[in-house]
Design a protein around this motif. Structure first.
Motif, PDB file in Angstrom:
ATOM      1  N   SER A  82      -2.861  50.100 -25.777  1.00  0.00           N
ATOM      2  CA  SER A  82      -3.577  48.896 -25.354  1.00  0.00           C
ATOM      3  C   SER A  82      -3.279  47.785 -26.350  1.00  0.00           C
ATOM      4  O   SER A  82      -2.906  48.055 -27.507  1.00  0.00           O
ATOM      5  CB  SER A  82      -5.094  49.134 -25.276  1.00  0.00           C
ATOM      6  N   ALA A  83      -3.469  46.568 -25.896  1.00  0.00           N
ATOM      7  CA  ALA A  83      -3.246  45.417 -26.774  1.00  0.00           C
ATOM      8  C   ALA A  83      -4.211  45.489 -27.959  1.00  0.00           C
ATOM      9  O   ALA A  83      -3.840  45.175 -29.100  1.00  0.00           O
ATOM     10  CB  ALA A  83      -3.452  44.121 -25.988  1.00  0.00           C
ATOM     11  N   THR A  84      -5.425  45.925 -27.703  1.00  0.00           N
ATOM     12  CA  THR A  84      -6.433  45.992 -28.758  1.00  0.00           C
ATOM     13  C   THR A  84      -6.010  46.963 -29.862  1.00  0.00           C
ATOM     14  O   THR A  84      -6.153  46.676 -31.049  1.00  0.00           O
ATOM     15  CB  THR A  84      -7.785  46.431 -28.160  1.00  0.00           C
ATOM     16  N   PHE A 109     -11.063  35.998 -26.624  1.00  0.00           N
ATOM     17  CA  PHE A 109     -11.535  37.297 -26.122  1.00  0.00           C
ATOM     18  C   PHE A 109     -11.890  38.183 -27.326  1.00  0.00           C
ATOM     19  O   PHE A 109     -11.121  38.242 -28.293  1.00  0.00           O
ATOM     20  CB  PHE A 109     -10.441  37.957 -25.267  1.00  0.00           C
ATOM     21  N   THR A 112      -9.360  40.280 -29.357  1.00  0.00           N
ATOM     22  CA  THR A 112      -8.333  39.599 -30.148  1.00  0.00           C
ATOM     23  C   THR A 112      -8.779  39.486 -31.602  1.00  0.00           C
ATOM     24  O   THR A 112      -7.979  39.661 -32.526  1.00  0.00           O
ATOM     25  CB  THR A 112      -8.084  38.174 -29.592  1.00  0.00           C
ATOM     26  N   SER A 156      -5.432  33.600 -28.861  1.00  0.00           N
ATOM     27  CA  SER A 156      -4.944  34.046 -27.571  1.00  0.00           C
ATOM     28  C   SER A 156      -4.100  32.901 -27.016  1.00  0.00           C
ATOM     29  O   SER A 156      -4.580  31.767 -26.957  1.00  0.00           O
ATOM     30  CB  SER A 156      -6.141  34.345 -26.662  1.00  0.00           C
ATOM     31  N   TYR A 160      -8.930  33.516 -22.070  1.00  0.00           N
ATOM     32  CA  TYR A 160      -9.226  34.319 -20.875  1.00  0.00           C
ATOM     33  C   TYR A 160     -10.247  33.668 -19.955  1.00  0.00           C
ATOM     34  O   TYR A 160     -10.237  33.874 -18.749  1.00  0.00           O
ATOM     35  CB  TYR A 160      -9.740  35.712 -21.286  1.00  0.00           C
ATOM     36  N   ASP A 185      -2.236  36.838 -29.198  1.00  0.00           N
ATOM     37  CA  ASP A 185      -2.583  37.740 -28.111  1.00  0.00           C
ATOM     38  C   ASP A 185      -1.999  37.130 -26.840  1.00  0.00           C
ATOM     39  O   ASP A 185      -2.438  36.070 -26.389  1.00  0.00           O
ATOM     40  CB  ASP A 185      -4.111  37.855 -28.023  1.00  0.00           C
ATOM     41  N   ALA A 187      -1.966  38.653 -23.887  1.00  0.00           N
ATOM     42  CA  ALA A 187      -2.436  39.410 -22.715  1.00  0.00           C
ATOM     43  C   ALA A 187      -2.603  38.514 -21.494  1.00  0.00           C
ATOM     44  O   ALA A 187      -2.390  38.948 -20.359  1.00  0.00           O
ATOM     45  CB  ALA A 187      -3.764  40.112 -23.033  1.00  0.00           C
ATOM     46  N   GLN A 188      -2.972  37.241 -21.718  1.00  0.00           N
ATOM     47  CA  GLN A 188      -3.201  36.340 -20.575  1.00  0.00           C
ATOM     48  C   GLN A 188      -2.011  35.420 -20.310  1.00  0.00           C
ATOM     49  O   GLN A 188      -2.153  34.435 -19.574  1.00  0.00           O
ATOM     50  CB  GLN A 188      -4.474  35.506 -20.810  1.00  0.00           C
ATOM     51  N   SER A 208      -1.066  43.314 -22.921  1.00  0.00           N
ATOM     52  CA  SER A 208      -1.431  44.489 -22.117  1.00  0.00           C
ATOM     53  C   SER A 208      -0.519  44.599 -20.893  1.00  0.00           C
ATOM     54  O   SER A 208      -0.047  43.582 -20.389  1.00  0.00           O
ATOM     55  CB  SER A 208      -2.852  44.339 -21.563  1.00  0.00           C
ATOM     56  N   TYR A 210      -1.526  45.629 -17.867  1.00  0.00           N
ATOM     57  CA  TYR A 210      -2.228  45.617 -16.578  1.00  0.00           C
ATOM     58  C   TYR A 210      -2.696  44.240 -16.108  1.00  0.00           C
ATOM     59  O   TYR A 210      -3.496  44.142 -15.184  1.00  0.00           O
ATOM     60  CB  TYR A 210      -3.427  46.574 -16.641  1.00  0.00           C
ATOM     61  N   LYS A 211      -2.216  43.199 -16.748  1.00  0.00           N
ATOM     62  CA  LYS A 211      -2.585  41.860 -16.263  1.00  0.00           C
ATOM     63  C   LYS A 211      -1.327  41.184 -15.686  1.00  0.00           C
ATOM     64  O   LYS A 211      -0.804  41.625 -14.686  1.00  0.00           O
ATOM     65  CB  LYS A 211      -3.215  41.047 -17.386  1.00  0.00           C
TER      66      LYS A 211
HETATM   67  C1  LIG Z   1      -6.941  37.842 -24.164  1.00  0.00           C
HETATM   68  C2  LIG Z   1      -7.182  39.314 -23.988  1.00  0.00           C
HETATM   69  N1  LIG Z   1      -6.791  40.171 -24.935  1.00  0.00           N
HETATM   70  C3  LIG Z   1      -6.972  41.490 -24.824  1.00  0.00           C
HETATM   71  C4  LIG Z   1      -7.601  42.021 -23.722  1.00  0.00           C
HETATM   72  C5  LIG Z   1      -7.820  43.489 -23.657  1.00  0.00           C
HETATM   73  O1  LIG Z   1      -6.574  44.125 -23.740  1.00  0.00           O
HETATM   74  P1  LIG Z   1      -6.452  45.720 -23.766  1.00  0.00           P
HETATM   75  O2  LIG Z   1      -7.304  46.235 -22.663  1.00  0.00           O
HETATM   76  O3  LIG Z   1      -4.982  45.984 -23.533  1.00  0.00           O
HETATM   77  O4  LIG Z   1      -6.889  46.179 -25.086  1.00  0.00           O
HETATM   78  C6  LIG Z   1      -8.052  41.165 -22.707  1.00  0.00           C
HETATM   79  C7  LIG Z   1      -8.732  41.710 -21.526  1.00  0.00           C
HETATM   80  O5  LIG Z   1      -9.289  41.009 -20.716  1.00  0.00           O
HETATM   81  C8  LIG Z   1      -7.823  39.784 -22.850  1.00  0.00           C
HETATM   82  O6  LIG Z   1      -8.229  38.913 -21.910  1.00  0.00           O
END
Ligand SMILES: Cc1ncc(COP(=O)(O)O)c(C=O)c1O
Length: 380
Positions: A82-84, A109, A112, A156, A160, A185, A187-188, A208, A210-211
């Motif tokens: 996961s990104a986290t 988020f 992050t 980020s 988000y 980050d 992810a978005q 991540s 899954y987005k």
């Molecule tokens: C900016 C951002 N970073 C990280 C995450 C979570 O990432 P992960 O589920 O891969 O840890 C989200 C989930 O909404 C997000 O919006």
């Protein structure tokens, strides 16, 4: 406006007006098939097919595809669950000390920045937040917090909640002027917005699967700039962290000189195979085309929302806008509106008192029109 991709590539796009990629994407069919096939093969054959050679090389194609997406090299990419988790390992690797500070935004988020807060609790570093006005942060408020004690600027790329996009090159420039790292980050943004890791000056970026990358849960990627690769000691390590993962000698831990030192252990490997497929697909469609398509959908949506008296929150400047659109409705709470839209199969989320819409490549103008119709119905 033409359709960008065939609905057969995202079969679920026929079932709803799905405007929720910022939460979870509809998965690219090829990614789902690849991940499911890997799992079925594992279930039936175990190490007969998924042997040690296969396990060692299981991320190779994802390294290559992600590198292409970011204009980076394979060695610059690490894969995690996961990104986290990747961000947490990175935060412990950097571990800013008690004389230093970490700069972020107050609307980021939580995942992050929580890893950095946790590290700062341990080391005594200070965490500074650029304050948001609603869902907007003035980029100058971020740069104003950066000084010679700043070790890390962690943002980020796209917020988000309201979809505000920051100029990474500008932030990198400010961070580097003070000897700080820019850690992003993505992810978005990754998959929806072209990112050139090499020229933007980003020191590290996580995203991540899954987005906007249209892949499954259970996999994420990280870019690590070459100048950091031999220097950082990951916060999380396991047997895969060793230079030769099949060395299996408990008495030594020698990390590779590449981003792969952040790869830890076993994981849902099929998800990595699936994500490589979806990234290849996005590369074929073209991320620049995806960005333009998504922005046209967002423009259409913003016009329709404004015509209905909704207040668009987040970005103020044109270049800060993305396809994440968040709106307040004067006569309906975000929670109620989101519930009614979801019940009518217009899939959205409520975030921070706004309804968030997040169209992606599989959406068409008809999805936006459906959303506007259902908004009208909900307000009647
Ligand atoms: C900016 C951002 N970073 C990280 C995450 C979570 O990432 P992960 O589920 O891969 O840890 C989200 C989930 O909404 C997000 O919006």
């Amino acid at each position: 406006m033409n359709r960008l991709v065939h609905p057969d590539d995202f079969p679920a796009s026929r079932k709803s007006a799905y405007l929720n990629t910022a939460s979870v994407t509809l998965m690219y069919r090829g990614a789902e098939t690849a991940a499911a096939t890997w799992l079925a093969d594992l279930a039936s054959d175990g190490t007969i097919t998924f042997d040690e050679v296969a396990e060692e090389g299981v991320f190779d194609e994802l390294h290559r595809a992600t590198a292409e997406l970011l204009n980076a090299r394979e060695e610059d990419i690490a894969v995690g669950s996961s990104a986290t988790e990747l961000m947490a390992s990175l935060a412990w690797a950097v571990a800013p000390d008690c004389t230093s500070n970490i700069v972020s935004t107050g609307i980021v988020f939580p995942s992050t920045i929580y890893p950095w807060i946790r590290v700062a609790q341990h080391t005594g570093a200070q965490v500074r937040f650029a304050e948001g006005q609603g869902e907007y942060v003035d980029p100058d408020a971020i740069t104003a917090l950066i000084d010679d004690q700043t070790a890390v600027v962690c943002v980020s790329h796209v917020e988000y909640s309201g979809g505000q996009q920051y100029d990474l090159t500008r932030l990198a420039h400010h961070a580097h002027d003070h000897g700080a790292l820019l850690i992003v980050d993505g992810a978005q943004s990754l998959g929806a917005i072209p990112i050139d890791a090499a020229t933007s000056g980003v020191d590290a970026l996580v995203a991540s699967g899954y987005k906007w990358l249209c892949g499954p849960f259970g996999v994420a990627v990280m870019y690590l700039a070459p100048h950091l690769q031999g220097r950082l000691n990951p916060g999380v390590v396991g047997f895969r962290s060793h230079e030769d993962m099949w060395d299996l000698q408990a008495t030594r831990l020698e990390l590779p000189q590449t981003a792969r030192r952040f790869e830890v252990s076993t994981m849902a490997y099929g998800c990595a195979i699936g994500l490589a497929r979806s990234i290849r697909y996005l590369l074929r469609v073209g991320v620049g085309r995806i960005r333009d398509h998504n922005r046209q959908l967002a423009d259409h949506l913003v016009d329709g929302l404004r015509a209905r008296g909704a207040d668009i929150v987040g970005p103020r400047l044109e270049e800060e806008r993305t396809s994440i659109v968040a709106a307040h409705f004067p006569d309906c709470s975000a929670g109620d509106m989101a519930r009614q839209l979801n019940a009518a199969r217009v899939v959205v989320s409520a975030r921070q008192s706004a309804v968030r819409f997040s169209p992606h490549l599989y959406n068409e103008p008809s999805d936006i029109e459906r959303a506007l119709e259902e908004i009208d119905r909900a307000r009647r």
